[in-house]
Design a protein around this motif. Structure first.
Motif, PDB file in Angstrom:
ATOM      1  N   SER A 489       0.546  -1.288  -0.053  1.00 46.62           N
ATOM      2  CA  SER A 489       0.091  -0.033   0.057  1.00 46.62           C
ATOM      3  C   SER A 489       0.999   1.213   0.072  1.00 46.62           C
ATOM      4  O   SER A 489       2.082   1.122   0.397  1.00 46.62           O
ATOM      5  N   ASP A 535     -13.817  10.770   1.814  1.00 47.43           N
ATOM      6  CA  ASP A 535     -13.732   9.247   2.214  1.00 47.43           C
ATOM      7  C   ASP A 535     -14.442   8.552   0.924  1.00 47.43           C
ATOM      8  O   ASP A 535     -13.927   7.279   0.593  1.00 47.43           O
ATOM      9  N   GLU A 536     -15.329   9.121   0.122  1.00 43.76           N
ATOM     10  CA  GLU A 536     -16.174   8.485  -1.146  1.00 43.76           C
ATOM     11  C   GLU A 536     -15.001   8.279  -2.207  1.00 43.76           C
ATOM     12  O   GLU A 536     -15.015   7.191  -2.706  1.00 43.76           O
ATOM     13  N   ARG A 539     -12.333   5.621  -1.345  1.00 36.12           N
ATOM     14  CA  ARG A 539     -13.070   4.115  -1.512  1.00 36.12           C
ATOM     15  C   ARG A 539     -13.269   3.894  -2.895  1.00 36.12           C
ATOM     16  O   ARG A 539     -13.244   2.840  -3.297  1.00 36.12           O
ATOM     17  N   GLY A 543      -9.189   2.413  -1.717  1.00 37.25           N
ATOM     18  CA  GLY A 543      -8.547   2.627  -0.462  1.00 37.25           C
ATOM     19  C   GLY A 543      -9.578   2.978   0.714  1.00 37.25           C
ATOM     20  O   GLY A 543     -10.735   2.920   0.689  1.00 37.25           O
ATOM     21  N   ARG A 544      -8.860   3.562   1.726  1.00 42.79           N
ATOM     22  CA  ARG A 544      -9.661   3.814   2.841  1.00 42.79           C
ATOM     23  C   ARG A 544      -9.079   5.048   3.781  1.00 42.79           C
ATOM     24  O   ARG A 544      -7.641   5.118   3.551  1.00 42.79           O
ATOM     25  N   LEU A 546      -8.088   6.310   7.453  1.00 39.81           N
ATOM     26  CA  LEU A 546      -7.997   6.071   8.862  1.00 39.81           C
ATOM     27  C   LEU A 546      -7.881   7.176   9.563  1.00 39.81           C
ATOM     28  O   LEU A 546      -7.188   8.156   9.256  1.00 39.81           O
TER      29      LEU A 546
END
Length: 570
Positions: A489, A535-536, A539, A543-544, A546
């Motif tokens: 990643s 965040d969208e 995604r 990915g994401r 944190l």
């Protein structure tokens, strides 16, 4: 007290033999007795008719002559030993001659009178145990004398008694042999039935693998074959039912929906794991509430709320083993749906509220502007109106963008982008804003990374995260942006030493219109959609994001992107 089939067969067999023997003995003895009586009668008839009657017919014979004839006949006749009494009378019934000699001169018996009337009489006297014979003695056509005989039946009765004794002994022997044969027959009949009963009892106890080893070819053998086929079929049916039961149990246990079944006595006869999880031990309370629940919608569905769950319960009726109504409750977890409905309502309310504020401001300033003549004041009012219009424009743009994301539309225009260059560019772009608050914005590129991303969208994500840090970190604060590549990643870390985010707010910061400090966010022009959009976007790249934060110690946002295609820049 129950009787075995052996005892009943022996009793029936014995009674049947006794009845046959009794009836046959009765007929045999009766026929033997009749035979001997008829034999005696024939002998007496032969003796009388062959000589005695002819001798006694002569009318010229005197009394002494007649007595001599009687005496001589008793001496010479081979049947004389049977004759107890022999009397000859005249036509008046007076005794002419007799054996033995009689003292009376008159013998007025009914038999003599009948013979004097011309009839032959044969009669049995059971009391005296004699046969009585009376013959008419004719002189031409007229009856002149009568002959009377009493013949003893002692020999006949003795012979009959001997025959009875012989028959009794034969019958006892026959009964003994017959009962023995009946016992053997009963055992040959009952032993297979007993073995078959034992096998049937084992089958009734659940052992369907018993071997039925009855080899007879009669009805019992056919019955044994039928039992064997029945056991085989029952075993097959039970296997099929067991398979279906296991299948249904497996289906019910692995259903995401909960299932609770109760009988007419309110006893729980089935409950699956999903229902146990939803109800969390309060099963009886759930059953009582559902049975007492009167408020149902038109589809017969009730809503049951339990701690963190919102449950939709439908009820079905079945007939239980007591021939009464039981109930099956199907529990569907609509917690997420209820939460989404709540979020949708909250979203609509938030959108309405966010739009109402600038619209109200614009309307108020516009109405006031009509009465203002000072140019400086007009300019200030128009500046506020333009600022609120920009705010509305950003809000509508963000909502349209989120709508496109929700609809599944492909909004990414990916290309090979140097993330190292992009991070440096955004940091340089926002450094001037950080300097206005005397903040330190540092950019640390540990590795040069190239990835397939949408440059504009990733720039928007970085601007949002770094911009939020600049906005909420106090003056003189420190913001650090780090780009690092790991084995599987790529991470972009935005770290600050600001006031931090309370733990209870961390799970909700990516919700739309959610603000940690609502008053300050509106003051600074935030809509509460920035982190949701970021965040969208992440995604959409696979990915994401944190987040780690502690009140008073700062916040760290980490964008994690999967490795797709990268290379080192030269």
């Amino acid at each position: 007290m129950t009787k075995s089939i052996e005892s009943r067969l022996i009793i029936v067999f014995g009674l049947l033999i006794l009845m046959v023997m009794f009836v046959s003995s009765f007929f045999i003895i009766d026929r033997v007795k009749n035979y001997f009586y008829q034999d005696v009668q024939k002998k007496i008839d032969f003796m009388v008719s062959s000589s005695l009657l002819q001798l006694l017919q002569d009318r010229n014979l005197k009394k002494e002559d007649l007595q001599d004839i009687i005496d001589q006949t008793m001496k010479e006749s081979q049947y004389g030993f049977m004759i107890n009494k022999l009397i000859v009378t005249d036509s008046q019934g007076r005794v002419i001659a007799s054996f033995p000699r009689l003292n009376s001169s008159f013998f007025p018996s009914d038999e003599i009178l009948n013979s004097l009337s011309g009839y032959r009489v044969v009669k049995q006297d059971g009391e005296k145990q004699v046969l009585i014979f009376s013959y008419p003695i004719r002189d031409g056509k007229a009856v002149s004398r009568a002959l009377y005989l009493e013949v003893s039946t002692q020999n006949v009765l003795g012979t009959v008694k001997d025959i009875k004794d012989i028959l009794l002994m034969a019958y006892l022997i026959s009964i003994a042999f017959s009962l023995l044969i009946g016992l053997l027959f009963a055992k040959t009949l009952s032993n297979p039935l007993r073995r078959l009963t034992e096998k049937a009892l084992k089958m009734a106890e659940g052992d369907l693998d018993v071997a039925i080893d009855i080899a007879s070819k009669d009805e019992i053998g056919k019955l044994a074959d039928a039992f064997a086929r029945m056991a085989k079929n029952i075993k097959m049916y039970i296997s099929e039912l067991e398979f279906e039961k296991q299948k249904l149990e497996r289906i019910l246990q692995n259903m995401s929906d909960g299932v609770v079944a109760i009988n007419s006595k309110k006893e729980i006869i089935h409950i699956n794991e999903s229902a146990r999880k939803f109800l969390n031990g309060d099963i009886q309370d759930f059953v009582e509430r559902m049975l007492k629940e009167n408020r149902e919608d038109e589809n017969g569905v009730s809503i049951y709320e339990k701690e963190d769950y919102t449950l939709e319960v439908s009820k079905a009726i079945f007939i239980d083993s007591y021939s009464a109504q039981g109930y099956i409750f199907i529990i569907h977890d609509i917690t997420q749906q209820a939460r989404l409905d709540s979020m949708r309502k909250q979203f609509v309310a938030n959108v309405s509220h966010e739009l109402r504020t600038p619209i109200t401001t614009i309307k108020t300033y516009s109405e006031t502007l009509l009465d203002v003549h000072d140019e400086e004041t007009k300019r200030q009012f128009l500046s506020v109106i333009i600022k609120e219009c920009d705010r509305m424009t950003r809000l509508v743009s963000d909502l349209l963008y989120l709508s496109r994301l929700d609809s599944g539309e492909n909004i990414l225009n990916t290309e090979e982008v140097s993330l190292s260059e992009l991070v440096r560019f955004v940091c340089e772009k926002l450094k001037i804003h950080a300097e206005r608050k005397n903040q330190t914005l540092s950019c640390s590129i540990l590795q040069d990374v190239v990835a397939m991303v949408d440059r504009d969208k990733m720039e928007q994500v970085l601007i949002n995260l770094i911009g939020n840090a600049i906005t909420y970190v106090q003056e003189g604060g420190r913001i650090e942006v780090i780009l690092q590549k790991e084995e599987d990643s790529t991470k972009i870390i935005v770290k600050d030493n600001g006031p931090g985010i309370p733990q209870e707010d961390l799970p909700r910061i990516f919700e739309r219109f959610y603000r940690v400090d609502k008053a300050r966010s509106r003051e600074l022009g935030g809509s509460g959609l920035g982190l949701s959009i970021a965040d969208e976007i992440v995604r959409a790249h696979g990915g994401r994001i944190l987040v780690e934060s502690k009140v008073g110690s700062g916040t760290t946002f980490t964008v994690v992107l999967p490795v797709q295609k990268d290379r080192k820049l030269l």
